[in-house]
Design an enzyme around this catalytic site. Sequence first.
Site, PDB file in Angstrom:
ATOM      1  CG  LEU A  13      -1.966  -0.949   1.323  1.00 26.72           C
ATOM      2  CD1 LEU A  13      -2.941  -0.703   2.525  1.00 26.72           C
ATOM      3  CD2 LEU A  13      -2.769  -1.023  -0.040  1.00 26.72           C
ATOM      4  CG  ASN A 110     -10.358  -7.923   7.308  1.00 23.95           C
ATOM      5  OD1 ASN A 110     -10.371  -9.129   7.448  1.00 23.95           O
ATOM      6  ND2 ASN A 110      -9.597  -7.386   6.477  1.00 23.95           N
ATOM      7  CE1 TYR A 134      -1.759  -7.017  10.361  1.00 26.90           C
ATOM      8  CE2 TYR A 134      -3.651  -8.328  10.060  1.00 26.90           C
ATOM      9  CZ  TYR A 134      -2.766  -7.307   9.772  1.00 26.90           C
ATOM     10  OH  TYR A 134      -3.339  -6.216   8.863  1.00 26.90           O
ATOM     11  CE  LYS A 138      -2.984  -3.696  11.431  1.00 28.61           C
ATOM     12  NZ  LYS A 138      -2.035  -2.408  10.960  1.00 28.61           N
TER      13      LYS A 138
END
Length: 264
Positions: A13, A110, A134, A138
């Site tokens: 990204l 998500n 992970y 988040k």
Amino acid sequence: MRRLLITGAAGGLGRMARQRLVHLAPTLRLSDIIPMGMPAENEEIVTCDLSDAAAVNELVKGCDGIVHLGGISTEQSFSVVLDANIVGLRNLYEAARHNGMPRIFFASSNHVVGFYRQDEQVDIDSAVRPDGLYGVSKCFGEALARFYHDKLGQETAIVRIGSCFESPTDYRMLATWLSYDDFVSLVERVFAVPKLGCPTIWGVSANSRAWWSNEHVSHLGWHPKDSADPYETAIRNAGNWPAPDHPLVTLQGGNNTQDSLSDD
Ligand code: NAI
């Protein structure tokens, strides 16, 4: 903005953002721990490990906005996730606190809700159900962002990105895909609105299979234009269609829910 910081600039990204966010500020400051190539005229390149608090403080100095894409983006051992996503995030927010509290676009995931079934209605007030360490990191990031907002007024867009790639390539991405154009328009809105606060936003395009709704942030004026729908036939024809009991079909986190848990 005079200077926009993009962390994780060498990542998937980050490389796209480097090309596509040029119009947001005359200077882009790009950081990563791996090589980022030569700077263009409008760029500053800073190699920086997010787990180094002093270095992150220097990195944030002079920036009016931060697109935070740096860190571990897949399931890894706890020690690896800890340094980049937990210590690193705390360093980023401390650096922001000491340097004028620039607005932050935080790339959450998500995978904070990965253990919900796909047929369950999940909204931003639903309890988190991360599908790995992970995802847990988040969740920490989201909590940290909210804490700095409630405590100090630090503004953050917490963006639970679905799957942000050039195009959707599998069954799950028909629901979770976020196109590059829609990513860019979301970043634009996050830095354009006069008052942001600390909203949680689903980073997803206008896919008819999507599981999440952004009605609660309609005031941001973000209108995703793309949809994964036109890719469905190609994905079916490529033989990428999982069985009805496969985690890709049953659980929001898909295959991440099946990752083995590391010991370290
Ligand atoms: P990526 O793995 O391609 O890029 C992450 C970058 O962070 C890498 O270039 C890496 O070198 C850098 N990095 C890792 N540890 C670091 C450290 N300790 N200090 C400084 N830099 C470090 O990931 P991608 O796909 O570009 O994702 C960007 C962000 O968006 C990540 O935070 C990821 O968790 C999040 N995200 C991305 C999704 C996607 O579909 N691409 C989906 C959901 C969330």
